[in-house]
Scaffold this motif. Structure first.
Motif, mmCIF file in Angstrom:
data_model
loop_
_atom_site.group_PDB
_atom_site.id
_atom_site.type_symbol
_atom_site.label_atom_id
_atom_site.label_comp_id
_atom_site.label_asym_id
_atom_site.label_seq_id
_atom_site.Cartn_x
_atom_site.Cartn_y
_atom_site.Cartn_z
ATOM 1 N N ASP A 160 47.716 146.729 90.204
ATOM 2 C CA ASP A 160 46.693 147.749 89.959
ATOM 3 C C ASP A 160 47.153 148.690 88.849
ATOM 4 O OD1 ASP A 160 44.271 149.347 90.622
ATOM 5 O OD2 ASP A 160 45.739 150.803 91.324
ATOM 6 N N ALA A 161 48.430 149.055 88.885
ATOM 7 C CA ALA A 161 48.981 149.930 87.855
ATOM 8 C C ALA A 161 49.002 149.263 86.487
ATOM 9 C CB ALA A 161 50.401 150.365 88.241
ATOM 10 N N GLU A 162 49.075 147.936 86.472
ATOM 11 C CA GLU A 162 49.058 147.195 85.215
ATOM 12 C C GLU A 162 47.654 147.088 84.636
ATOM 13 O OE1 GLU A 162 51.393 145.532 83.127
ATOM 14 O OE2 GLU A 162 52.657 146.993 84.149
ATOM 15 N N GLY A 163 46.653 147.531 85.391
ATOM 16 C CA GLY A 163 45.290 147.542 84.863
ATOM 17 C C GLY A 163 44.422 146.385 85.298
ATOM 18 N N PHE A 164 44.902 145.562 86.228
ATOM 19 C CA PHE A 164 44.090 144.450 86.703
ATOM 20 C C PHE A 164 42.950 144.957 87.579
ATOM 21 C CE2 PHE A 164 47.944 142.033 85.708
ATOM 22 C CZ PHE A 164 47.397 140.917 85.096
ATOM 23 N N THR A 165 41.827 144.264 87.526
ATOM 24 C CA THR A 165 40.693 144.581 88.379
ATOM 25 C C THR A 165 40.954 144.032 89.780
ATOM 26 O OG1 THR A 165 39.507 142.520 87.908
ATOM 27 C CG2 THR A 165 39.152 144.386 86.391
ATOM 28 N N TYR A 166 40.119 144.450 90.736
ATOM 29 C CA TYR A 166 40.239 143.930 92.101
ATOM 30 C C TYR A 166 40.102 142.408 92.100
ATOM 31 C CZ TYR A 166 39.771 148.700 93.955
ATOM 32 O OH TYR A 166 39.961 150.015 94.255
ATOM 33 N N ASN A 167 39.155 141.904 91.338
ATOM 34 C CA ASN A 167 38.934 140.456 91.288
ATOM 35 C C ASN A 167 40.159 139.732 90.741
ATOM 36 O OD1 ASN A 167 36.297 140.280 92.349
ATOM 37 N ND2 ASN A 167 35.406 140.871 90.383
ATOM 38 N N GLU A 168 40.774 140.299 89.706
ATOM 39 C CA GLU A 168 41.947 139.672 89.113
ATOM 40 C C GLU A 168 43.135 139.706 90.069
ATOM 41 O OE1 GLU A 168 41.187 140.525 84.348
ATOM 42 O OE2 GLU A 168 42.030 142.098 85.615
ATOM 43 N N ILE A 169 43.290 140.828 90.774
ATOM 44 C CA ILE A 169 44.382 140.927 91.747
ATOM 45 C C ILE A 169 44.178 139.909 92.867
ATOM 46 C CG2 ILE A 169 45.486 142.410 93.469
ATOM 47 C CD1 ILE A 169 44.821 144.800 91.683
ATOM 48 N N ALA A 170 42.926 139.756 93.304
ATOM 49 C CA ALA A 170 42.624 138.778 94.348
ATOM 50 C C ALA A 170 42.963 137.367 93.874
ATOM 51 C CB ALA A 170 41.148 138.869 94.737
ATOM 52 N N GLU A 171 42.673 137.083 92.613
ATOM 53 C CA GLU A 171 42.968 135.765 92.066
ATOM 54 C C GLU A 171 44.474 135.538 91.974
ATOM 55 O OE1 GLU A 171 42.156 133.115 88.007
ATOM 56 O OE2 GLU A 171 41.142 135.041 88.297
ATOM 57 N N ILE A 172 45.203 136.549 91.521
ATOM 58 C CA ILE A 172 46.649 136.432 91.385
ATOM 59 C C ILE A 172 47.311 136.264 92.744
ATOM 60 C CG2 ILE A 172 48.755 137.671 90.731
ATOM 61 C CD1 ILE A 172 47.072 138.993 88.493
ATOM 62 N N GLN A 173 46.876 137.063 93.707
ATOM 63 C CA GLN A 173 47.476 137.004 95.038
ATOM 64 C C GLN A 173 46.848 135.914 95.909
ATOM 65 O OE1 GLN A 173 47.426 141.143 96.607
ATOM 66 N NE2 GLN A 173 49.584 141.157 96.019
ATOM 67 N N GLN A 174 45.862 135.228 95.351
ATOM 68 C CA GLN A 174 45.186 134.151 96.063
ATOM 69 C C GLN A 174 44.696 134.637 97.427
ATOM 70 O OE1 GLN A 174 48.474 131.213 95.559
ATOM 71 N NE2 GLN A 174 46.967 129.998 94.442
ATOM 72 N N ASP A 175 43.941 135.721 97.366
ATOM 73 C CA ASP A 175 43.406 136.337 98.574
ATOM 74 C C ASP A 175 41.968 136.735 98.322
ATOM 75 O OD1 ASP A 175 43.366 137.326 101.142
ATOM 76 O OD2 ASP A 175 45.191 138.514 100.897
ATOM 77 N N SER A 176 41.283 137.149 99.363
ATOM 78 C CA SER A 176 39.885 137.542 99.217
ATOM 79 C C SER A 176 39.780 138.929 98.593
ATOM 80 C CB SER A 176 39.186 137.531 100.576
ATOM 81 O OG SER A 176 39.693 138.562 101.400
ATOM 82 N N LEU A 177 38.638 139.195 97.989
ATOM 83 C CA LEU A 177 38.407 140.496 97.362
ATOM 84 C C LEU A 177 38.443 141.607 98.397
ATOM 85 C CD1 LEU A 177 37.673 142.136 94.848
ATOM 86 C CD2 LEU A 177 35.262 141.602 95.290
ATOM 87 N N SER A 178 37.848 141.372 99.549
ATOM 88 C CA SER A 178 37.828 142.393 100.600
ATOM 89 C C SER A 178 39.237 142.689 101.103
ATOM 90 C CB SER A 178 36.942 141.948 101.766
ATOM 91 O OG SER A 178 37.415 140.738 102.328
ATOM 92 N N ALA A 179 40.066 141.653 101.198
ATOM 93 C CA ALA A 179 41.439 141.852 101.655
ATOM 94 C C ALA A 179 42.229 142.683 100.654
ATOM 95 C CB ALA A 179 42.120 140.506 101.874
ATOM 96 N N VAL A 180 42.017 142.433 99.365
ATOM 97 C CA VAL A 180 42.722 143.188 98.322
ATOM 98 C C VAL A 180 42.272 144.639 98.324
ATOM 99 C CG1 VAL A 180 42.922 143.493 95.819
ATOM 100 C CG2 VAL A 180 43.220 141.236 96.838
#
Length: 203
Positions: A160-180
């Motif tokens: 998040d501090a690196e500027g990734f969106t919720y969707n991008e973080i979910a993709e990176i962590q291979q998790d759902s958007l709601s979980a992120v």
């Protein structure tokens, strides 16, 4: 997160074997990957090794990827995090350390001292107007706070501090958007609560 100019074209060409295209992507992403890795390890040599392994793994995998569909940035960060996890399993620990919140993020927790940027040691640590002793104490305090968070939460905060969106973080962590969203919200609250508690103890 901003992308390198003509990134879509470079990704396709890199997947087709163009070393020039891959090197252009490396030039853009290498400082960002290095910053994240150093934030997780605070070890210059380990950061260098993990960074090299990340790009080597990416280069080897590119021929198997569909350049028109590949989200290169998220994919690369996922490779880097996997490198950290592998090192974590090998060493049984990885020290998670300070990070910064992107300007204009709008997060209340981002305005606190804990969100100031800490990268690989450099002249900025010596030339900052803030007293050197205060910066050292703050680094140590943030380290103690992050060490008390689950690894997934600390990583989520860092992305998040690196500027990734919720969707991008979910993709990176291979998790759902709601979980992120839920994890990031809880992590911010926990971070601030623990930080304030330790800060009060130190006064």
């Amino acid at each position: 997160m901003n992308a390198v100019e003509d990134e879509a074209r470079l990704i396709i060409e890199a997947c087709q074997g163009s070393m020039t295209a891959f090197e252009s992507l490396v030039v853009y992403y290498e400082p960002r990957i290095r910053r994240m890795l150093y934030g997780l390890t605070q070890d210059v040599q380990l950061t260098q090794d993990l960074c090299q392994e990340t790009f080597l793994a990416a280069y080897r995998a590119l021929p198997r990827m569909n350049g028109e569909e590949l989200h290169f940035g998220s994919w690369l960060y996922r490779i880097a995090l996997n490198q950290v996890r592998s090192e974590w399993r090998r060493r049984k620990h990885v020290t998670v350390l300070p990070f910064s919140s992107p300007q204009g993020s709008g997060n209340d927790w981002g305005s606190a001292p804990l969100a100031r940027r800490f990268e690989e040691p450099g002249e900025d640590l010596l030339t900052s107007e803030e007293p050197f002793e205060d910066r050292v104490v703050m680094r140590e305090l943030v380290q103690r706070v992050l060490a008390q968070l689950p690894a997934a939460s600390a990583t989520c905060l860092l992305l998040d501090a690196e500027g990734f969106t919720y969707n991008e973080i979910a993709e990176i962590q291979q998790d759902s958007l709601s979980a992120v969203r839920s994890r990031l919200s809880r992590a911010r609250q926990a971070f601030q609560r623990i930080y304030d508690g330790l800060d009060q103890e130190g006064r």
